[in-house]
Design an enzyme around this catalytic site. Structure first.
Site, PDB file in Angstrom:
ATOM      1  N   ASN A 125     -54.810 -27.712  20.580  1.00  0.00           N
ATOM      2  CA  ASN A 125     -54.612 -26.589  19.512  1.00  0.00           C
ATOM      3  C   ASN A 125     -53.503 -26.527  18.634  1.00  0.00           C
ATOM      4  O   ASN A 125     -53.025 -27.881  18.499  1.00  0.00           O
ATOM      5  CB  ASN A 125     -54.729 -25.336  20.314  1.00  0.00           C
ATOM      6  CG  ASN A 125     -55.722 -24.374  19.731  1.00  0.00           C
ATOM      7  OD1 ASN A 125     -55.323 -23.837  18.354  1.00  0.00           O
ATOM      8  ND2 ASN A 125     -56.525 -23.866  20.265  1.00  0.00           N
ATOM      9  N   ARG A 126     -52.936 -25.556  18.266  1.00  0.00           N
ATOM     10  CA  ARG A 126     -52.248 -25.492  16.976  1.00  0.00           C
ATOM     11  C   ARG A 126     -50.545 -25.305  17.615  1.00  0.00           C
ATOM     12  O   ARG A 126     -50.428 -24.502  18.384  1.00  0.00           O
ATOM     13  CB  ARG A 126     -52.654 -24.711  15.973  1.00  0.00           C
ATOM     14  CG  ARG A 126     -53.802 -24.976  15.196  1.00  0.00           C
ATOM     15  CD  ARG A 126     -54.480 -23.907  14.358  1.00  0.00           C
ATOM     16  NE  ARG A 126     -55.505 -24.522  13.647  1.00  0.00           N
ATOM     17  CZ  ARG A 126     -56.936 -24.357  14.210  1.00  0.00           C
ATOM     18  NH1 ARG A 126     -57.029 -23.980  15.329  1.00  0.00           N
ATOM     19  NH2 ARG A 126     -57.904 -24.799  13.434  1.00  0.00           N
ATOM     20  N   HIS A 151     -53.864 -30.586  17.537  1.00  0.00           N
ATOM     21  CA  HIS A 151     -54.598 -31.577  18.571  1.00  0.00           C
ATOM     22  C   HIS A 151     -53.730 -32.831  18.800  1.00  0.00           C
ATOM     23  O   HIS A 151     -54.319 -34.069  18.745  1.00  0.00           O
ATOM     24  CB  HIS A 151     -55.816 -32.001  18.214  1.00  0.00           C
ATOM     25  CG  HIS A 151     -56.829 -30.720  18.363  1.00  0.00           C
ATOM     26  ND1 HIS A 151     -56.454 -29.781  19.416  1.00  0.00           N
ATOM     27  CD2 HIS A 151     -57.970 -30.581  17.851  1.00  0.00           C
ATOM     28  CE1 HIS A 151     -57.627 -28.970  19.315  1.00  0.00           C
ATOM     29  NE2 HIS A 151     -58.608 -29.202  18.454  1.00  0.00           N
ATOM     30  N   HIS A 223     -62.557 -32.147  24.562  1.00  0.00           N
ATOM     31  CA  HIS A 223     -63.340 -31.639  23.158  1.00  0.00           C
ATOM     32  C   HIS A 223     -64.724 -32.064  23.239  1.00  0.00           C
ATOM     33  O   HIS A 223     -65.123 -32.273  21.733  1.00  0.00           O
ATOM     34  CB  HIS A 223     -62.456 -32.141  21.917  1.00  0.00           C
ATOM     35  CG  HIS A 223     -62.452 -31.069  20.863  1.00  0.00           C
ATOM     36  ND1 HIS A 223     -63.466 -30.778  20.201  1.00  0.00           N
ATOM     37  CD2 HIS A 223     -61.537 -30.661  20.311  1.00  0.00           C
ATOM     38  CE1 HIS A 223     -63.419 -30.017  19.372  1.00  0.00           C
ATOM     39  NE2 HIS A 223     -61.954 -29.661  19.487  1.00  0.00           N
ATOM     40  N   SER A 224     -65.462 -31.767  24.115  1.00  0.00           N
ATOM     41  CA  SER A 224     -66.857 -32.288  24.036  1.00  0.00           C
ATOM     42  C   SER A 224     -67.630 -31.151  23.313  1.00  0.00           C
ATOM     43  O   SER A 224     -67.456 -29.763  23.287  1.00  0.00           O
ATOM     44  CB  SER A 224     -67.523 -32.124  25.439  1.00  0.00           C
ATOM     45  OG  SER A 224     -66.970 -33.460  26.099  1.00  0.00           O
ATOM     46  N   TYR A 225     -68.690 -31.598  22.419  1.00  0.00           N
ATOM     47  CA  TYR A 225     -69.612 -30.621  21.785  1.00  0.00           C
ATOM     48  C   TYR A 225     -70.687 -30.504  22.458  1.00  0.00           C
ATOM     49  O   TYR A 225     -71.387 -31.509  22.635  1.00  0.00           O
ATOM     50  CB  TYR A 225     -69.657 -30.989  20.337  1.00  0.00           C
ATOM     51  CG  TYR A 225     -68.482 -30.812  19.345  1.00  0.00           C
ATOM     52  CD1 TYR A 225     -68.545 -30.179  18.207  1.00  0.00           C
ATOM     53  CD2 TYR A 225     -67.417 -31.777  19.395  1.00  0.00           C
ATOM     54  CE1 TYR A 225     -67.565 -29.998  17.347  1.00  0.00           C
ATOM     55  CE2 TYR A 225     -66.447 -31.593  18.621  1.00  0.00           C
ATOM     56  CZ  TYR A 225     -66.541 -30.800  17.537  1.00  0.00           C
ATOM     57  OH  TYR A 225     -65.476 -30.789  16.661  1.00  0.00           O
ATOM     58  N   ASP A 290     -63.884 -19.725  16.601  1.00  0.00           N
ATOM     59  CA  ASP A 290     -62.482 -20.529  16.939  1.00  0.00           C
ATOM     60  C   ASP A 290     -61.569 -19.646  17.474  1.00  0.00           C
ATOM     61  O   ASP A 290     -60.570 -19.677  16.807  1.00  0.00           O
ATOM     62  CB  ASP A 290     -62.079 -21.173  15.683  1.00  0.00           C
ATOM     63  CG  ASP A 290     -61.678 -22.665  15.743  1.00  0.00           C
ATOM     64  OD1 ASP A 290     -61.282 -23.001  16.961  1.00  0.00           O
ATOM     65  OD2 ASP A 290     -61.032 -23.097  14.722  1.00  0.00           O
ATOM     66  N   GLN A 327     -61.017 -22.042  24.569  1.00  0.00           N
ATOM     67  CA  GLN A 327     -61.098 -21.969  23.248  1.00  0.00           C
ATOM     68  C   GLN A 327     -62.638 -22.080  22.970  1.00  0.00           C
ATOM     69  O   GLN A 327     -63.317 -22.951  23.312  1.00  0.00           O
ATOM     70  CB  GLN A 327     -60.402 -23.144  22.403  1.00  0.00           C
ATOM     71  CG  GLN A 327     -60.563 -22.776  20.934  1.00  0.00           C
ATOM     72  CD  GLN A 327     -59.422 -22.254  20.207  1.00  0.00           C
ATOM     73  OE1 GLN A 327     -58.707 -21.513  20.825  1.00  0.00           O
ATOM     74  NE2 GLN A 327     -59.547 -21.944  19.002  1.00  0.00           N
ATOM     75  N   GLU A 355     -63.155 -25.438  25.183  1.00  0.00           N
ATOM     76  CA  GLU A 355     -62.014 -26.386  25.508  1.00  0.00           C
ATOM     77  C   GLU A 355     -61.012 -25.343  26.504  1.00  0.00           C
ATOM     78  O   GLU A 355     -60.387 -24.409  26.171  1.00  0.00           O
ATOM     79  CB  GLU A 355     -61.437 -26.615  24.090  1.00  0.00           C
ATOM     80  CG  GLU A 355     -62.262 -27.119  23.297  1.00  0.00           C
ATOM     81  CD  GLU A 355     -61.627 -27.066  21.878  1.00  0.00           C
ATOM     82  OE1 GLU A 355     -60.508 -27.644  21.603  1.00  0.00           O
ATOM     83  OE2 GLU A 355     -62.363 -26.441  21.042  1.00  0.00           O
TER      84      GLU A 355
END
Length: 394
Positions: A125-126, A151, A223-225, A290, A327, A355
């Site tokens: 993340n940020r 990331h 970070h799987s979609y 998000d 997330q 996430e």
């Protein structure tokens, strides 16, 4: 964040419980035991397959490892980026399908701008404006998601080659990476290990651990979609989601937390009861979810964080984690320019991410759970993605 190195391992008895030993009852006790042992050993060692997965631009040969459990569920892991390339599970009719996004070889992931399938680090993340102060010293990171750091920087953990060790007795792959002092601006030599274990009740367990020789922020995730229809539907709006969180980290216009843990009640972020992802999807600023949700945790250990159900396939995904946050992201920035496995075009809202993580910008937020790892401590977190099916509709 927990100290110690208590990694979770599956017992051999559990892993071998689904193996058939029919036809052995007529043998003597000694012969039966010997044959059972031989069969179990052969079956276990056959669970992990290794195959070439292409070559990086700098000439490193990459491998793909396939774990298979007693039910025929398969998980494919690459030592590039510790990426989950495929999760192949049955639907309500017993048809197998791949429920995560990915590419046919390693070159599809280079560069991996959407971070598809990879382990994210050193900090997921940020981080605001790419800066943080630790023990009186300010550190500067790459601003790769202006005006912030995202990331892990320009070359995060999902863009490096990991050392892989096969662990057939646990039906697991363990990957290790040494992030050297000041890599991407982070202090300390950080040794990170990620273990993927495929269980015989169709769970993919991810155990993260890390040690350092200098104080540093650490926040790891995968970070799987996911698209639980295995791509049969091209938009996840019909997926039914529930997240075990009464609060979320409120953010400013650049998606940096303000420090407030805001209530989801009465907002489009109230996912405490099952509802279609698409119910409010197009009403949310930024084009979709998000957001970091603050999980309802009453004790240490694994907590059920989320559940997603896809009606057409009957597939269910449950997420359990030791982490304090999750997330939820609805692939708002996929734009159809990426072509994945089976020729699928990855378009907006084609998939979702869950996430598990510590909160964004934690190094700059004193009120958040700490993400600082110090020498002599061990970072230890676990997440379980568990798959099942049901035929009913909500």
């Amino acid at each position: 964040m927990r100290k110690g190195n208590t990694r979770s391992l599956l017992l051999m008895a559990t892993l071998l419980g689904g193996l058939s030993v029919s036809g052995l009852s007529g043998c003597s006790s000694t012969a039966s035991e010997q044959e059972t042992t031989t069969t179990a050993t052969e079956a276990t060692t056959m669970r992990i397959e290794k195959e070439p997965f292409g070559t990086t631009p700098d000439g490193q040969e990459i491998s793909l490892y396939t774990l298979t459990n007693a039910n025929g569920v398969k998980v494919k892991i690459s030592n590039y980026g510790a990426i989950v390339n495929a999760i192949i599970t049955p639907d309500k009719n017993g048809e197998m399908g791949d429920v995560v996004l990915g590419f046919n070889d390693v070159n599809g992931y280079i560069p991996n701008d959407p971070h598809i399938g990879g382990v994210i680090g050193r900090f997921a993340n940020r981080i605001a404006k790419g800066k943080f102060t630790l023990d009186g010293q300010e550190y500067t990171l790459a601003v790769n998601n202006a005006p912030n750091h995202l990331h892990g920087g320009n070359i995060g953990f999902d863009r490096v080659v990991w050392q892989a060790e096969e662990m057939p007795e646990q039906n697991a792959i363990e990957l290790t990476y040494l992030s050297k002092d000041m890599e991407e601006g982070y202090p300390g030599n950080l040794t990170t290990t990620v273990r993927y274990t495929l269980t015989d009740d169709n769970g993919l367990k991810i155990d993260y651990s890390a040690t350092t020789d200098k104080a540093t922020p650490v926040n790891l995730t995968n970070h799987s979609y996911f698209n639980l229809s295995a791509g049969e539907v091209k938009d996840v709006s019909n997926h039914i989601i529930q997240i075990n969180a009464d609060k979320y980290t409120a953010v400013d216009a650049s998606l940096i937390p303000t420090g407030e843990l805001a209530s989801v009640k009465g907002t489009q972020l109230d996912l405490t009861q099952p509802q279609p992802i698409g119910k409010f999807l197009n009403q949310i600023p930024g084009g979709g979810y998000d957001h970091n949700f603050v999980l309802n945790k009453s004790a240490e250990g694994m907590t059920k964080a989320a559940e997603v159900y896809e009606p057409t396939s009957g597939r269910v995904l449950e997420v359990y984690t030791t982490q304090p946050g999750i997330q939820f992201y609805t692939s708002n920035f996929l734009d159809g320019t990426l072509t994945g496995k089976n020729g699928n075009k990855y378009t907006r809202h084609y998939a979702f991410c869950l996430e598990t993580q510590h909160f964004p910008d934690s190094p700059n937020q004193t009120g958040f759970p700490s993400t600082i790892l110090r020498p002599g401590e061990t970072y230890q977190e676990s997440t379980l993605y568990k798959f099942s099916v049901r035929a009913d509709k909500q």
